[in-house]
Enzyme design. Structure first.
Site, PDB file in Angstrom:
ATOM      1  N   GLU A 137       0.807  -1.219   0.000  1.00  0.00           N
ATOM      2  CA  GLU A 137       0.000   0.000   0.000  1.00  0.00           C
ATOM      3  C   GLU A 137       0.843   1.273   0.000  1.00  0.00           C
ATOM      4  OE1 GLU A 137      -2.593  -0.561   3.338  1.00  0.00           O
ATOM      5  OE2 GLU A 137      -4.082  -1.638   2.156  1.00  0.00           O
ATOM      6  N   GLU A 177       7.442 -21.948   7.708  1.00  0.00           N
ATOM      7  CA  GLU A 177       7.900 -21.089   8.795  1.00  0.00           C
ATOM      8  C   GLU A 177       8.953 -21.761   9.681  1.00  0.00           C
ATOM      9  OE1 GLU A 177       5.127 -21.473  12.641  1.00  0.00           O
ATOM     10  OE2 GLU A 177       4.122 -20.478  10.955  1.00  0.00           O
TER      11      GLU A 177
END
Length: 274
Positions: free
Chosen positions: A81, A112
């Protein structure tokens, strides 16, 4: 000393399946209200990290977010953004998630847990000591993230983190840790809830304050935003009308010519466009 994850502790509520929708919503909302209070307590930590980021980005550095699961997705969201909101290059703020782009929409099993891939993913972007890396992990224990920051420390790269457990391995690894302690989740262990909300709030604060410090906001307006749709073009026209005290038609002409609010403002002198 045993490390205790408050994000993994049992919920303060039980028999959720027996609650009415009204009860569920009320209890979730009550829990959510503690999040901004927890963020407020972390403001000194956030301030310290923001100062480091501003200094690096003013000197051609970049900001990296690296995380797994929900945390990784929130980092990618915030990074993605920045270009449309503040008009910066996509390379200035970069989000990295364990498992790669596939993991944005789908869980990638055991991604992960890698203790080597995080650093490799950072090296892909040719990371240097000019940059800052923020590790995102609600638990504060994610191997992918912790090991990536350990490698950064070894290469004199400034590290920060956003975690929701006190004194976690991730916080101890970071040069500038941010710890937002929100307590047990409404659904036990579901850290996409309060912990995720806390991380989103902190990331909003980091990127917005950094971009303002870099001069990407004028007054309270996003003068460098990308005019990528009709709504944003109309917002830009309104900005020019208010800032320059001109009519809508003239503002529309300026936007069509310069395609950027800041550029239009800079070229408008003495009541006319230069």
């Amino acid at each position: 000393m045993t490390f205790i994850k408050t994000t993994e502790q049992a919920s303060n509520y039980d028999h959720l399946e027996k609650m009415t929708v009204n009860e569920l919503l009320g209890h979730i909302n009550k829990e959510d209200q503690c999040v901004p209070i927890a963020v407020e307590k972390a403001l000194p930590q956030i301030k310290a990290l923001v100062a480091q980021i501003v200094n690096k980005l003013k000197n051609a550095g970049r900001l990296f977010y690296i995380g797994a699961g929900t945390s990784g997705r929130l980092g990618i969201l915030d990074a993605s953004e920045c270009p449309p909101t503040f008009g910066v290059a996509p390379e200035m703020v970069i989000g990295i998630i364990a498992g790669g782009d596939l993991a944005i929409r789908n869980a990638v099993e055991f991604a992960e847990d890698s203790t080597t891939q995080g650093w490799l993913d950072l090296q892909f972007h040719k990371i240097t000591a000019k940059d800052v890396v923020i590790g995102l992990a609600a638990s504060g224990t994610t191997p992918y993230v912790v090991s990536a920051l350990e490698a950064c420390n070894q290469h004199d790269i400034i590290t920060g983190c956003v975690t929701c457990n006190q004194d976690s391995p991730l916080a101890k690894t970071s040069n500038f840790p941010i710890e937002v302690i929100v307590g047990p989740e409404f659904v036990s262990g579901s850290s996409r809830m309060k912990a995720g909300t806390a991380q989103k709030l902190v990331l909003n604060m980091i990127s917005t304050s950094v971009m303002i410090q870099l001069g990407r906001v004028k007054g309270n307006r996003m003068v460098d935003m990308q005019l990528s749709n009709t709504k944003l073009v109309e917002r830009a026209v309104t900005m020019l009308m208010q800032e320059l005290n001109i009519e809508k038609e003239e503002a529309q002409t300026l936007i069509k010519r310069h395609k950027n609010v800041r550029t239009a403002l800079m070229n408008y002198k003495d009541g006319r466009d230069k």
